[in-house]
Enzyme design. Structure first.
Site: not given
Ligand code: AMP
Length: 218
Positions: A13, A88, A127, A160, A171
């Protein structure tokens, strides 16, 4: 156009949104990026979010909704946006709908990146991200010209903290338990389009452009 990119972590994404948002002059809004920025700047939201992010758990709906609403209110409606990693949960999806209705900017499409666990693991463990400009690379799929250095800005590439194997498993579990129900939610609203997140980066890009064209989006 106003889009949501839905799918598990590692579905591609962020990589696709990075390119497509430029192609179509859209605002790329990633709650993950916003939260990482808040953590880096040690803001009150960042401090609260950090421990959840480190474990691969979701941050509270309240924090992410507040962040995304503030950004959406600044969006030029004629340009549109691409939401990546938000919503989410069903609660977040309902909050989003209310905010967008208020702004008179309903969603055009939700793109669901259906992705196998094998692809997710390969993508996330390999990544690498640029510390300076945020561009996403992959050690084998999208390698930088010089190891550890961003092709675009020369910044340092890093892995990361939550892209380590144990956190990745959590996750994926969190996605299956809390996010995957949104596939049905948006299918019922008849705005869901499915693409394969297993495709390689260039193929997936072509499929997405084709999907937008067929949906009459510009
Ligand atoms: P991502 O970069 O989208 O993989 O997000 C990294 C982390 O940020 C996730 O594992 C969550 O801890 C937090 N996070 C990102 N987006 C959300 C969301 N919409 N709701 C809750 N936590 C989020």
């Amino acid at each position: 156009m106003r889009l949501v990119l839905l799918g598990p972590p590692g579905a591609g994404k962020g990589t696709q949104a990075g390119v497509l948002s430029k192609d179509y002059s859209l605002m790329h809004l990633s709650t993950g990026d916003l939260l990482r920025e808040a953590v880096k700047n040690n803001t009150p939201e960042g401090k609260e979010a950090k421990s959840f992010m480190d474990k691969g758990e979701l941050v509270s709906d309240e924090i992410v909704a507040r962040m995304i609403t503030a950004k959406l209110k600044k969006t030029d409606a004629s340009l549109g946006f691409m939401l990546d990693g938000f919503p989410r949960t069903k609660n977040q999806a309902e909050l989003l709908e209310a905010v967008l209705n208020n702004l008179n900017m309903p969603l055009d499409l939700v793109i669901y990146f259906q992705t196998s666990e094998e692809t997710i693991l390969k993508r996330l463990t390999g990544r690498r991200i640029c510390r300076k400009c945020g561009k996403i690379f992959h050690v084998t799929n999208i390698p930088p010209k010089t190891e550890g250095i961003c092709d675009s800005c020369g910044g340092e590439l890093y892995q990361r903290e939550d892209d380590k194997e144990e956190t990745i498993k959590n996750r994926i579990e969190v996605y299956n338990k809390q996010t995957s129900e949104l596939i049905d939610y948006y299918q019922q609203k008849e705005i869901l389009k499915e693409v394969s997140g297993d495709l390689d980066v260039n193929e997936l890009y072509r499929v997405l452009r084709d999907t937008f064209e067929k949906s009459g989006l510009k």
